[in-house]
Design an enzyme around this catalytic site. Structure first.
Site, PDB file in Angstrom:
ATOM      1  N   LYS A  84       0.843  -1.196   0.000  1.00 45.20           N
ATOM      2  CA  LYS A  84       0.000   0.000   0.000  1.00 45.20           C
ATOM      3  C   LYS A  84       0.879   1.247   0.000  1.00 45.20           C
ATOM      4  CE  LYS A  84      -3.873   2.002   2.639  1.00 45.20           C
ATOM      5  NZ  LYS A  84      -4.728   1.822   3.848  1.00 45.20           N
ATOM      6  N   SER A 159      -9.373   2.370   3.340  1.00 42.81           N
ATOM      7  CA  SER A 159      -8.548   3.047   2.364  1.00 42.81           C
ATOM      8  C   SER A 159      -7.666   2.096   1.536  1.00 42.81           C
ATOM      9  CB  SER A 159      -7.653   4.061   3.077  1.00 42.81           C
ATOM     10  OG  SER A 159      -6.800   3.432   4.020  1.00 42.81           O
ATOM     11  N   SER A 183      -9.969  -0.236   7.242  1.00 37.07           N
ATOM     12  CA  SER A 183      -9.273  -0.097   5.967  1.00 37.07           C
ATOM     13  C   SER A 183      -8.715  -1.389   5.406  1.00 37.07           C
ATOM     14  CB  SER A 183      -8.148   0.940   6.089  1.00 37.07           C
ATOM     15  OG  SER A 183      -8.674   2.241   6.158  1.00 37.07           O
TER      16      SER A 183
END
Length: 472
Positions: A84, A159, A183
């Site tokens: 990420k 996210s 997330s």
């Protein structure tokens, strides 16, 4: 080895690792297959925003040389993974979906990146996130929108939406992600993948590019974890990510293996734990998962965990207080317009706390953690929704104050779990009306093994057709 697909990009991580170690295939072949899949689907989905083909192939060749020399191999040796974009990776930008950070190049690896490399994993790219990783979707002015392969109109979650989409579409079998308030779990829910939010203290974290330390609540609630296509890949990913790193003062040397609990393990099934109302599709999903657990020998009882609604609000209040003081000005200056709008809608939800109220809220956290710990002595596992609503359409989180309030009510367990510091696995239960369904399994602190085993039992009864081609 069991029968496997012809295409290597469809293989699970454990099968790739075993075959690479046995020299049945090479890491270069596995990495090249995933890079080819990335080239095929990423232009449509925009999951990977920094493609690292050249360095990945170099690392794959190094992994193959280690096999040839007879070196000791890690649990993910030669396996392609993604990272990420909000954690430091040497030589790449920790942009976090923010234009102003596009040249913020890391000079060292963060603990999750270092640990995955130490486990032998090969990093093929970095995945998209929300602006500043603060929305339940994955779009920003720097990289644009990540599309859900199930539906271009619905969020892939956030996210860590890029991570979930990369896994669901076959770009890689495992993706690094992180979870403060859902997330990991929400993208897994939205993309039909499995996501493990570990216990607080299990997986180390640190970003040298960050100029200031996060607030205490964020430090003690945010965790690093994996998203995978299959439950079988969660254990090796967790083992890899959990290696000690002295840069994280909160890391705990907790055991990975525990004595088995007496059978049958009791499971508290809670269809609407915060009492906010639940969509019929979600309720049916929880009941389907309960049936799978019962068939596997668990003792499932319909009972709610204590103070779930209060826990959700307390987690929100504590972190929103820190956001007001430590992060709001930065978001207002640097984030994109949708993130700025969501910030203001979010802050308008709850009154600001004065210092005495904030201190009492921190103290109250211990009370609720104690109640949950005692409850989970009787019910070591809690089965409940991720969200009490199906995945939402793009823009619903910023449409109006009422719309955001509805989402917060539906996502109450995304706040309660980090407040308690316990692990949770999001696992799919099927597809309804073209969208994935799923549940989360919450376990006692540091008992990720229980949650993973329960998730495997659900997966065996609710198989998913991932990896999938984009269905549009």
């Amino acid at each position: 080895m069991r029968d496997l697909p012809t295409e290597l990009w469809k293989w699970d991580a454990i099968d790739l690792a075993h075959a690479i170690a046995a020299r049945t295939i090479s890491s270069r072949e596995a990495v090249a297959a995933c890079l080819a899949r990335l080239d095929a689907v990423n232009p449509i989905l925009n999951a990977v925003v920094d493609i690292l083909s050249e360095s990945a192939l170099v690392a794959a060749d190094g992994a193959d040389r280690a096999v040839a020399k007879g070196d000791v191999l890690g649990p993910l040796h030669g396996v392609p993974v993604t990272i990420k974009e909000n954690v430091d990776q040497l030589g790449t930008a920790t942009a976090n979906g923010v234009v102003a950070f596009k040249d913020l190049v890391a000079t060292e690896d963060s603990p999750p990146v270092a640990n995955l490399r130490a486990a032998g994993a090969v990093i093929i790219g970095r995945t998209n996130t929300a602006s500043m990783s603060l929305r339940w979707t994955s779009e920003n002015d720097l990289h644009g929108r990540t599309l859900n392969p199930w539906s271009p109109d619905h969020t892939p979650g956030g996210s860590s939406g890029g991570a979930g989409v990369a896994v669901a579409s076959g770009i890689g079998p495992i993706a690094h992600a992180n979870d403060l308030f859902g997330s990991i779990r929400f993208p897994a829910y939205c993309t039909g993948t499995v996501g493990l939010r570990p216990s607080w203290g299990r997986t180390p974290a640190y970003n040298a590019t960050t100029l200031e330390e996060r607030g205490l609540a964020f430090q003690t609630m945010a965790v690093q974890g994996p998203i995978a296509r299959r439950v079988c890949d969660l254990r090796p990913a967790l083992i890899a990510l959990s290696r000690r790193d002295q840069r994280d003062p909160w890391w705990v040397p907790a055991p990975m293996d525990w004595p088995p609990l007496p059978a049958p393990i009791r499971v508290a099934m809670s269809i609407d734990p915060a009492g906010a109302g639940v969509h019929p599709v979600v309720a049916a999903s929880v009941r389907r998962a309960a049936e799978a657990l019962a068939s596997a020998g668990h003792a499932v009882e319909e009972v709610d965990p204590p103070d779930a609604a209060a826990a959700g609000l307390l987690g929100e209040d504590i972190c929103m207080m820190e956001t007001r003081i430590l992060a709001a000005d930065t978001v207002r200056r640097l984030a994109d317009a949708p993130m700025k709008r969501q910030l203001e809608l979010t802050l308008a939800r709850r009154p600001a706390l004065d210092l005495p109220s904030y201190m009492r809220a921190l103290a109250q956290r211990a009370t609720l953690m104690r109640r949950w710990a005692l409850f989970m002595e009787t019910y070591p596992l809690i089965l409940c929704p991720n969200s009490t609503q199906p995945p939402y359409r793009f823009g619903a989180d910023i449409a109006s104050q009422a719309a955001l309030d509805e989402l917060y009510a539906a996502h109450a367990m995304f706040f309660a779990v980090p407040l308690m510091g316990v692990p949770s696995v999001a696992v799919p239960t099927g597809v309804v009306d073209g969208l994935p369904t799923g549940v989360q399994i919450i376990a006692q602190r540091f008992r990720e093994d229980l949650a993973i085993d329960a998730a495997a039992a659900i997966e065996s009864r609710c198989p998913m057709p991932t990896p999938i081609d984009p269905l549009f």
